[in-house]
Write a protein that holds these residues in place. Structure first.
Motif, short mmCIF file in Angstrom:
data_model
loop_
_atom_site.label_atom_id
_atom_site.label_comp_id
_atom_site.label_asym_id
_atom_site.label_seq_id
_atom_site.Cartn_x
_atom_site.Cartn_y
_atom_site.Cartn_z
N PRO A 251 -34.97 -24.51 76.67
CA PRO A 251 -34.02 -24.44 77.73
C PRO A 251 -33.91 -22.85 78.42
CG PRO A 251 -33.25 -25.80 76.35
CD PRO A 251 -34.38 -25.12 75.53
N MET A 252 -33.64 -22.24 77.66
CA MET A 252 -33.29 -20.67 78.05
C MET A 252 -34.69 -20.07 78.66
SD MET A 252 -30.68 -18.78 75.76
CE MET A 252 -28.70 -19.36 76.08
N LEU A 253 -35.94 -20.08 78.05
CA LEU A 253 -37.19 -19.54 78.31
C LEU A 253 -37.32 -20.17 79.88
CD1 LEU A 253 -39.52 -18.10 78.22
CD2 LEU A 253 -40.53 -19.87 76.80
N VAL A 254 -37.26 -21.54 80.07
CA VAL A 254 -37.80 -22.14 81.29
C VAL A 254 -36.94 -21.32 82.61
CG1 VAL A 254 -37.44 -24.08 82.58
CG2 VAL A 254 -38.74 -23.99 80.65
N ASP A 255 -35.44 -21.44 82.16
CA ASP A 255 -34.47 -20.99 83.12
C ASP A 255 -34.71 -19.40 83.32
OD1 ASP A 255 -33.65 -23.57 83.61
OD2 ASP A 255 -31.76 -23.50 82.42
N ILE A 256 -35.12 -18.59 82.48
CA ILE A 256 -35.19 -17.18 82.76
C ILE A 256 -36.63 -17.17 83.69
CG2 ILE A 256 -36.06 -15.01 81.74
CD1 ILE A 256 -34.36 -15.83 79.29
N LEU A 257 -37.53 -17.91 83.47
CA LEU A 257 -38.77 -17.85 84.21
C LEU A 257 -38.52 -18.53 85.55
CD1 LEU A 257 -41.28 -19.13 81.63
CD2 LEU A 257 -41.05 -16.66 82.53
N LYS A 262 -38.03 -17.15 91.54
CA LYS A 262 -37.46 -16.78 92.76
C LYS A 262 -37.60 -15.68 93.50
CE LYS A 262 -33.79 -20.45 91.87
NZ LYS A 262 -32.29 -20.65 91.29
N LEU A 263 -37.45 -14.61 92.60
CA LEU A 263 -37.82 -13.28 93.00
C LEU A 263 -39.22 -12.53 92.95
CD1 LEU A 263 -34.55 -11.89 91.36
CD2 LEU A 263 -34.70 -12.55 93.66
N GLY A 264 -40.20 -13.66 92.74
CA GLY A 264 -41.50 -13.19 92.77
C GLY A 264 -41.89 -12.45 91.50
N LEU A 265 -41.03 -12.67 90.56
CA LEU A 265 -41.33 -11.59 89.26
C LEU A 265 -42.13 -12.27 88.28
CD1 LEU A 265 -37.80 -9.93 88.95
CD2 LEU A 265 -39.82 -8.89 89.86
N SER A 267 -45.08 -15.71 88.17
CA SER A 267 -45.99 -16.71 89.02
C SER A 267 -45.53 -18.00 88.66
CB SER A 267 -47.28 -16.32 88.43
OG SER A 267 -47.67 -16.81 87.08
N LYS A 268 -46.03 -18.75 89.74
CA LYS A 268 -45.70 -20.33 89.57
C LYS A 268 -46.38 -20.92 88.33
CE LYS A 268 -45.98 -24.58 92.09
NZ LYS A 268 -46.64 -25.34 91.21
N ASP A 269 -47.81 -20.21 88.16
CA ASP A 269 -48.49 -20.81 86.97
C ASP A 269 -47.98 -20.63 85.63
OD1 ASP A 269 -50.44 -21.63 88.87
OD2 ASP A 269 -51.83 -19.75 88.30
N GLU A 270 -47.23 -19.37 85.52
CA GLU A 270 -46.56 -18.98 84.32
C GLU A 270 -45.10 -19.88 84.19
OE1 GLU A 270 -44.71 -15.18 82.04
OE2 GLU A 270 -45.20 -14.91 83.73
N LEU A 271 -44.48 -20.34 85.24
CA LEU A 271 -43.60 -21.08 85.18
C LEU A 271 -43.99 -22.66 84.82
CD1 LEU A 271 -40.36 -21.88 85.46
CD2 LEU A 271 -40.74 -22.04 88.12
N ASP A 272 -44.80 -23.02 85.48
CA ASP A 272 -45.48 -24.38 85.30
C ASP A 272 -45.81 -24.52 83.86
OD1 ASP A 272 -44.82 -25.07 87.74
OD2 ASP A 272 -47.03 -24.87 88.45
N LEU A 273 -46.67 -23.49 83.27
CA LEU A 273 -46.95 -23.81 81.82
C LEU A 273 -45.59 -24.00 81.06
CD1 LEU A 273 -49.15 -23.58 79.94
CD2 LEU A 273 -49.02 -20.94 79.81
N ALA A 274 -44.66 -23.17 81.31
CA ALA A 274 -43.34 -23.19 80.52
C ALA A 274 -42.82 -24.56 80.54
CB ALA A 274 -42.31 -22.22 80.72
#
Length: 420
Positions: A251-257, A262-265, A267-274
Motif C-alpha cells: 500500500p505505501m509503495l504504490v501510493d508513493i509511486l 503525478k510530478l513526473g518523477l 514513470s508510468k511503467d514503474e507505477l504499473d509494475l508496482a
C-alpha cells in the motif's frame, strides 16, 4: 483558532452532536442505530468501522484521549507506552477511515450522518493533537516509533486530501508540516520502516513543501532489491512469512509511486509494475480466507486483526481486482472475516476500545512493540468504503470466494506464479 473551533462545534451541535458531557465520563458511547431490519453488507461495514474508530476520534476531539483510552501492553513490551500509543491509535485509525471520509459531499442518510460526525470531530481532534496547550498533544519528538505513526497520518492526508487535510486551519497545517520535518533527525530501521520515512516526505512533496528526496529514493531502491517474485517483497535483508507486505509494503509503495508519477518523477511503467505486483499479492490474501471466513495466523503483528487485508482492500478500492476475482466475492469474503472478528463483543471492552489479542483478550499474542494504540491497524481492511454504494464492489451480488468454491467442489481459477 478558537473562533474556527467554535464554528465547527456549532456545526456539530446543529447535527445534535456534542464533544463534551459523555466524553468526560468513562462510559460506553451510544452508537446511532441503522434502522433496517436486515443490514446490507455496507451498512454492517459502516457501523463496524464507526464502532472501532469513534472512541479514538471522539476523545481526541474532546481532549480526553489520554485520560480515557486504556493502555494494554504485550508481555515483553519494550517502549514507553504513554509516549507512543496515542499517536499509534490516531494515525492508524485515520489511515483506515480516510477513503470513507473522502467519498464525497455529506448527505443526510444514516451513513452520511455518521461520516459527517466522525469527519467533523476528527478535524477538531487534529488541531488538538498538535496544540502544545492541549492535554492530548501528541509526541512526535521522542523515540523512533513516531516515524511509523506520522506516516499513517500522512497516508490519511494523501487518501483524503479534501476532507482531512484541506479543511484544517493554517496553524494546524503548519504544525503538522513542522512535526513531519522534525522526524529527519532519526533514522528508520532497515526494513519496511524505510517506507514510513519515505511516505511522510512524499506527502510533503505532494503539497509543495520542501522535502527530503533521499529518504524517498533510498526506500524505493531498497524495495526494488528486496522484491523476490510472485508479488512478495522481503522485509529487509531476510525473507520472513508474515503480513507486512499488506500492513505496509504494497500500500505505501504504490501510493508513493503514484504521487511521484503525478510530478513526473516516476514513470508510468514503474507505477504499473508496482500495481501488478500488489494485485498478485492480493490474490494470495483472497485465497487465504477460508470458507468459514477465517484466515491463517502466521508471523508477527497478528493482533492487528483485519489489518492483514489492507492490500486486498486497497486493490478493491482502486478497482484493480484481476478478472477472475469478482468484486462481489471479495466483499463477501471480507464481510465474513469482519463478522467473525467484530460482530460479537469479544474484541472490545465495555467502552468499545479494542482489547489486546486476536479474537479475544490474548495478550500473549502481542509483540514487544504492541499496545492498545497499535491495534487500530484493524481499520485498514475497510478501505473499500471509499467506493460509492453504486460501485460493483457494493452493488454486485454476493459470490463465493476462492476457498469456499474449492471446498464446495465448484470450479476455481487455477493459480500460477507470475514472472514480473
Amino acid at each position: 483558532m478558537k473562533t474556527i473551533c467554535r464554528i465547527v462545534i456549532g456545526l456539530l451541535c446543529c447535527l445534535g452532536i456534542t464533544i463534551s458531557g459523555n466524553a468526560q465520563k468513562n462510559k460506553k458511547q451510544d452508537l446511532p442505530a441503522i434502522k433496517n431490519v436486515k443490514q446490507s453488507d455496507r451498512q454492517f461495514w459502516v457501523q463496524t468501522l464507526y464502532k472501532i474508530s469513534y472512541p479514538v476520534i471522539h476523545h481526541l476531539a474532546a481532549g480526553t484521549l489520554k485520560k480515557m483510552m486504556p493502555v494494554q501492553k504485550g508481555d515483553h513490551y519494550h517502549l514507553v507506552a504513554e509516549e507512543v500509543t496515542y499517536l499509534e491509535a490516531i494515525g492508524r485509525t485515520m489511515a483506515g477511515i480516510a477513503p470513507w471520509l473522502e467519498t464525497g459531499p455529506k448527505d443526510s442518510s444514516e451513513e452520511g450522518l455518521l461520516r459527517t460526525r466522525l469527519n467533523n470531530e476528527l478535524l477538531i481532534g487534529l488541531s488538538n493533537a498538535v496544540d502544545p496547550d492541549n492535554p492530548d498533544y501528541l509526541n512526535f519528538e521522542k523515540g523512533n516509533q513516531a516515524i511509523v505513526d506520522a506516516a499513517y497520518i500522512a497516508h490519511a492526508f494523501l487518501r483524503a486530501p479534501n476532507t482531512i487535510w484541506q479543511p484544517l486551519d493554517s496553524i494546524t497545517k503548519s504544525r503538522f508540516i513542522q512535526k513531519f520535518k522534525s522526524l529527519r533527525n532519526r533514522s528508520p530501521y532497515y526494513n519496511n520502516w524505510l517506507l514510513f520515512a519515505a511516505l511522510t516526505e512524499t506527502f510533503l512533496m505532494s503539497i509543495g513543501e520542501e522535502y527530503d528526496p533521499a529518504r524517498i529514493e533510498f526506500a524505493l531502491r531498497k524495495m526494488k532489491e528486496w522484491y523476490i517474485g510472485d508479488g512478495w517483497y522481503k522485509d529487509g535483508e531476510k525473507f520472513s512469512i508474515d503480513y507486512y507486505n499488506s500492513f505496509v509494503i504494497h500500500p505505501m509503495l504504490v501510493d508513493i509511486l503514484k504521487e511521484r508519477n503525478k510530478l513526473g518523477l516516476t514513470s508510468k511503467d514503474e507505477l504499473d509494475l508496482a500495481y501488478k505486483r500488489m494485485v498478485r499479492y492480493s490474490e494470495f490474501l483472497e485465497r487465504n480466507i477460508s470458507p468459514e471466513g477465517t484466515f491463517p495466523l502466521y508471523g508477527r503483528s497478528v493482533t492487528y486483526r483485519s489489518g492483514v487485508f489492507q492490500a486486498l482492500a486497497q486493490v478493491a478500492l482502486m478497482q484493480k481486482l484481476p478478472e477472475h476475482i469478482k468484486p462481489g466475492q471479495v466483499r463477501a469474503a471480507l464481510t465474513a472475516v469482519l463478522k467473525n472478528l467484530f460482530q460479537g463483543s469479544q474484541n472490545f471492552d465495555k467502552n468499545n476500545w479494542l482489547i489486546l489479542g486476536f479474537n479475544g483478550n490474548q495478550s500473549n499474542l502481542a509483540d514487544h512493540y504492541t499496545s492498545t494504540g497499535s491495534l487500530y491497524m484493524a481499520t485498514l481492511a475497510f478501505l473499500p468504503l471509499g467506493l460509492p454504494a453504486s460501485s460493483p464492489f457494493w452493488s454486485d451480488p454476493s459470490a463465493d470466494w476462492s476457498a469456499k468454491k474449492a471446498w464446495s467442489g465448484n470450479e476455481i481459477h487455477k493459480d500460477y506464479k507470475v514472472d514480473y
